[in-house]
Design a protein around this motif. Structure first.
Motif, short mmCIF file in Angstrom:
data_model
loop_
_atom_site.label_atom_id
_atom_site.label_comp_id
_atom_site.label_asym_id
_atom_site.label_seq_id
_atom_site.Cartn_x
_atom_site.Cartn_y
_atom_site.Cartn_z
N CYS A 99 65.48 -19.07 23.57
CA CYS A 99 64.83 -19.54 24.79
C CYS A 99 63.43 -19.97 24.40
N LEU A 148 60.82 -20.11 26.08
CA LEU A 148 59.78 -19.21 26.62
C LEU A 148 59.69 -17.96 25.74
N ASN A 173 62.13 -13.48 30.38
CA ASN A 173 62.42 -14.45 29.31
C ASN A 173 61.46 -14.20 28.15
N HIS A 208 70.36 -23.81 24.53
CA HIS A 208 70.62 -22.40 24.16
C HIS A 208 71.79 -21.84 24.97
FE1 SF4 Z 1 64.97 -20.48 28.37
FE2 SF4 Z 1 66.24 -20.71 30.74
FE3 SF4 Z 1 64.67 -22.65 29.84
FE4 SF4 Z 1 67.01 -22.22 28.64
S1 SF4 Z 1 66.70 -22.87 30.74
S2 SF4 Z 1 65.03 -22.58 27.61
S3 SF4 Z 1 67.11 -19.97 28.80
S4 SF4 Z 1 64.01 -20.59 30.38
#
Ligand code: SF4
Ligand code: 13P
Length: 327
Positions: A113, A115, A141, A286
């Motif tokens: 992720c 984040l 996250n 991801h």
């Molecule tokens: Fe992370 Fe959700 Fe963004 Fe995917 S969608 S990069 S899991 S925050």
């Protein structure tokens, strides 16, 4: 092997998803689905799936589905021996923290992720040194190591409540700058931020919202709070993935856009054939690493197991549990 028997057994599952999976694609899913359902019984396993999983995972093999908050809450109630987390790594880590004695599997440990990878435990310690006494609210996250350095966690579904539950005039919110700014716009609490962004939601712009309105008169626009504040300001509603899904169920807009990851609209539209979905969306690379064959492989081989150093997990769990106590 794909037999007539197997197709008949899985036919009721296909009925659930026929509006989003063409008939020609179903045989390529049916065998894995059938095998996964058998393996779940053999292993006494449950599958927890995030709202961004593709419909054949979300609707056909999962036991519990939801946003990050629901998955964390449900993880505290699991009765099975094995949890397969169909989502990204931080979600599997959270499930493991809350279930130290269970086996937690992630079908692809490379499901990260942007984040979670934007901040380290050392960064959090530096923030604490720079702002002594200011509580650190960390978005789920994030890695277990970052959670362990924090005072309390939050998700996009409860961030405002968590911030206001602390009874202070200033908080640090890590690592999502936009979520922090979107929360700051709704509270008198001063919010100090970190410059992490979601690579999926940061790509939406205020201009996208204006164009969508111009091209789809009357459309209702829902945005995830990981979107930039100017996008949230132009949207009709902002909320977690579960909040967006609940909004569609409650309000039944004639036409709606979900400014979030692509699988959300597929999963929500299955239960709402009366709602028309306009679909500008961004894929999370991801989340999309998690597939049926990988879930099947995880249950066949009992890999990849998620482990966390017990002392670190204990400290990280405290931050998650404090969040779960906020109602
Ligand atoms: Fe992370 Fe959700 Fe963004 Fe995917 S969608 S990069 S899991 S925050
Ligand atoms: P939710 O908690 O709203 O499901 O969001 C998780 C996430 O990763 C969104 O990008």
């Amino acid at each position: 092997m794909l037999t007539a028997d197997l197709l008949e057994r899985t036919a009721p599952l296909y009925d659930r998803v026929r509006s989003v999976i063409p008939p020609i694609e179903w045989p390529s899913f049916a065998e894995d689905i059938d095998a996964i359902l058998t393996l779940k019984k053999q292993r006494n396993a449950v599958i927890l799936a995030h709202n961004y999983m593709t419909p054949e995972i979300f609707h056909c093999v999962s036991d519990i589905v939801g946003d990050s908050l629901a998955l964390a809450r449900e993880a505290t109630k699991v009765d099975a021996d094995v949890i397969v987390l169909a989502g990204v790594h931080f979600m599997a880590e959270t499930a493991k923290m809350l279930n130290p004695n269970k086996t937690v599997l992630i079908p692809d440990s490379g499901a990260g992720c942007s984040l979670a990878s934007s901040i380290t435990a050392a960064d959090v310690r530096l923030m604490r040194e720079k702002h002594p006494g200011v509580p650190i609210v960390t978005y789920v996250n994030s890695t277990a190591a970052v959670k362990a350095e924090s005072d309390i966690c939050c998700t996009s579904g409860n961030a405002l409540k968590v911030v206001e539950s602390l009874g202070v005039d200033t908080v640090i919110m890590l690592p999502d700058e936009y979520l922090a700014q979107n929360i700051a716009a709704q509270t008198r609490v001063k919010v100090l931020t970190w410059a992490g962004h979601c690579e999926v939601h940061e790509r939406f712009t205020a201009n996208d919202v204006r164009t969508l309105r111009a091209e789809n008169p009357g459309v209702i626009i829902l945005a995830h709070p990981e979107c930039p504040p100017e996008v949230v300001a132009e949207a009709d509603y902002a909320g977690s993935t579960a909040d967006m899904s609940a909004f569609v169920g409650r309000e039944k807009p004639a036409k709606v856009v979900l400014l979030t990851e692509c699988s959300m609209a597929d999963n929500v539209c299955v239960g709402h054939p009366e709602v028309s979905f306009v679909r500008p969306c961004n894929l999370c690379p991801h989340m999309k690493r998690i597939t049926l064959p990988k879930i099947r492989h995880a249950l066949e081989t009992m890999t990849e197991e998620v482990t966390i150093d017990p002392a670190l997990a204990e400290r990280a769990r405290r931050s998650v549990e404090r969040m779960l106590e906020v109602r």
